[in-house]
Design an enzyme around this catalytic site. Sequence first.
Site, mmCIF file in Angstrom:
data_model
loop_
_atom_site.group_PDB
_atom_site.id
_atom_site.type_symbol
_atom_site.label_atom_id
_atom_site.label_comp_id
_atom_site.label_asym_id
_atom_site.label_seq_id
_atom_site.Cartn_x
_atom_site.Cartn_y
_atom_site.Cartn_z
ATOM 1 N N ASP A 46 0.847 -1.196 0.000
ATOM 2 C CA ASP A 46 0.000 0.000 0.000
ATOM 3 C C ASP A 46 0.881 1.244 0.000
ATOM 4 O OD1 ASP A 46 -2.993 0.969 0.654
ATOM 5 O OD2 ASP A 46 -1.559 2.245 1.708
ATOM 6 N N TYR A 51 3.194 9.831 -0.530
ATOM 7 C CA TYR A 51 4.312 9.308 0.283
ATOM 8 C C TYR A 51 5.666 9.528 -0.410
ATOM 9 C CZ TYR A 51 0.378 6.649 2.328
ATOM 10 O OH TYR A 51 -0.826 6.271 2.872
ATOM 11 N N LYS A 76 -2.547 5.922 -4.507
ATOM 12 C CA LYS A 76 -3.640 6.874 -4.245
ATOM 13 C C LYS A 76 -3.398 8.197 -4.957
ATOM 14 C CE LYS A 76 -3.630 4.746 0.310
ATOM 15 N NZ LYS A 76 -2.206 4.624 0.687
ATOM 16 N N HIS A 109 -7.370 9.736 -2.311
ATOM 17 C CA HIS A 109 -6.754 9.680 -0.979
ATOM 18 C C HIS A 109 -7.628 10.331 0.108
ATOM 19 C CE1 HIS A 109 -2.448 9.249 0.796
ATOM 20 N NE2 HIS A 109 -3.344 9.073 1.738
HETATM 21 P P1 NAD Z 1 0.659 1.596 11.826
HETATM 22 O O1 NAD Z 1 -0.546 1.526 12.699
HETATM 23 O O2 NAD Z 1 0.903 0.533 10.836
HETATM 24 O O3 NAD Z 1 1.907 1.742 12.809
HETATM 25 C C1 NAD Z 1 3.222 1.895 12.323
HETATM 26 C C2 NAD Z 1 4.144 2.194 13.512
HETATM 27 O O4 NAD Z 1 4.120 1.114 14.434
HETATM 28 C C3 NAD Z 1 5.598 2.359 13.077
HETATM 29 O O5 NAD Z 1 6.166 3.378 13.855
HETATM 30 C C4 NAD Z 1 6.240 1.033 13.406
HETATM 31 O O6 NAD Z 1 7.566 1.161 13.734
HETATM 32 C C5 NAD Z 1 5.415 0.555 14.585
HETATM 33 N N1 NAD Z 1 5.289 -0.923 14.563
HETATM 34 C C6 NAD Z 1 4.991 -1.688 13.493
HETATM 35 N N2 NAD Z 1 4.935 -2.990 13.839
HETATM 36 C C7 NAD Z 1 5.210 -3.048 15.158
HETATM 37 C C8 NAD Z 1 5.311 -4.114 16.077
HETATM 38 N N3 NAD Z 1 5.113 -5.378 15.700
HETATM 39 N N4 NAD Z 1 5.599 -3.817 17.370
HETATM 40 C C9 NAD Z 1 5.792 -2.542 17.758
HETATM 41 N N5 NAD Z 1 5.713 -1.475 16.928
HETATM 42 C C10 NAD Z 1 5.443 -1.731 15.632
HETATM 43 O O7 NAD Z 1 0.628 3.056 11.136
HETATM 44 P P2 NAD Z 1 0.682 3.663 9.691
HETATM 45 O O8 NAD Z 1 1.970 3.427 9.018
HETATM 46 O O9 NAD Z 1 0.223 5.061 9.855
HETATM 47 O O10 NAD Z 1 -0.459 2.871 8.890
HETATM 48 C C11 NAD Z 1 -0.216 1.725 8.100
HETATM 49 C C12 NAD Z 1 -0.417 2.031 6.631
HETATM 50 O O11 NAD Z 1 -1.713 2.576 6.394
HETATM 51 C C13 NAD Z 1 0.510 3.128 6.096
HETATM 52 O O12 NAD Z 1 1.828 2.686 5.903
HETATM 53 C C14 NAD Z 1 -0.206 3.504 4.828
HETATM 54 O O13 NAD Z 1 0.035 2.529 3.825
HETATM 55 C C15 NAD Z 1 -1.662 3.450 5.282
HETATM 56 N N6 NAD Z 1 -2.174 4.791 5.693
HETATM 57 C C16 NAD Z 1 -3.136 5.353 4.921
HETATM 58 C C17 NAD Z 1 -3.650 6.600 5.245
HETATM 59 C C18 NAD Z 1 -4.716 7.197 4.389
HETATM 60 O O14 NAD Z 1 -5.083 8.375 4.589
HETATM 61 N N7 NAD Z 1 -5.277 6.476 3.456
HETATM 62 C C19 NAD Z 1 -3.178 7.293 6.372
HETATM 63 C C20 NAD Z 1 -2.197 6.686 7.154
HETATM 64 C C21 NAD Z 1 -1.715 5.436 6.815
#
Ligand code: NAD
Length: 278
Positions: A46, A51, A76, A109
């Site tokens: 994704d 990004y 997106k 998006h």
């Molecule tokens: P997430 O909830 O996936 O959390 C990521 C954070 O958690 C990172 O700092 C990582 O180091 C930590 N983490 C990951 N695995 C872990 C584990 N097993 N133990 C401890 N910490 C851990 O947050 P995100 O990246 O904001 O969301 C995931 C994906 O969603 C994004 O990469 C993106 O692709 C998508 N996204 C979309 C939108 C949108 O507006 N459509 C907005 C935000 C994110």
Amino acid sequence: MAPVPSVTLNNGVEIPQLGFGVYQIPPEDTQEAVATALEVGYRHIDTAEMYGNEKGVGAAIAASGIPRDEIFVTSKLNNGFHRRDDALRAFDRTLEDLGTERLDLFLVHWPLPGIDVDYVETWKAMEEIYAGGRCRAVGVSNFQPHHLRRLFAETQVRPAVNQIEVHPYLVQDEVRAFDADHEIVTEAWSPIAQGKVLGDPVVVRIAQALDRTPAQVVLRWHVQRGDVVFPKSSSRERMAENFALFDFELGAEDMTALTALDRGERTGPDPDTFNYVP
Ligand code: NAD
């Protein structure tokens, strides 16, 4: 490793329920991170024009040797490209940067309800993109039911997915139910609330009882609710941890306890007021 199940979209296309998100991975690190995720076993990535790392995603896929049709790729439309002509050009650029002739899923998006381009115009451009055959499915992100109702009334193609913020502190059951009632798959972004839910005593207690990690418990909760998830991580260990969700199950009581953590607390912007254009 247990296989990742697929979810079927409303046009018959199948999407792996678990993927890898690349938000906030710097462009120069993206190829390596995605290459590692593919080695771990992820087959769904994704990304987004916003990004700035589509080229890194494309480079990792090309270098992996894995057939393109075995990897599901989402990108997106960025906020500055909501006008029809801009959207069509942005889609072409996304394909070019990803080094692919066909995208699996392309999303609007954000709805940006306060800008001078109506998201209905943007969705009509997405319909054109879909009709052109270079995208297997189109959908939206951060749309509320009232935004979706306007699309239903004024356009032809039903979005295949709605990607929204969902985690135990923001369970979003109303939007999820609306999506489900209209054959739209919900994708849960920030599924572990960027780490904020992992220290919650309820999450920790369930994880200890099952001998799993807090992240696995929360991601498994999403999977059992039927949503699609793509946690982000830059470390191979956490990528592997987040991938190991399909050899255990949460009981009904644990599911209820996690859902009861809801506080209506967003980590990101509110789609009804977010109108940021870069
Ligand atoms: P997430 O909830 O996936 O959390 C990521 C954070 O958690 C990172 O700092 C990582 O180091 C930590 N983490 C990951 N695995 C872990 C584990 N097993 N133990 C401890 N910490 C851990 O947050 P995100 O990246 O904001 O969301 C995931 C994906 O969603 C994004 O990469 C993106 O692709 C998508 N996204 C979309 C939108 C949108 O507006 N459509 C907005 C935000 C994110």
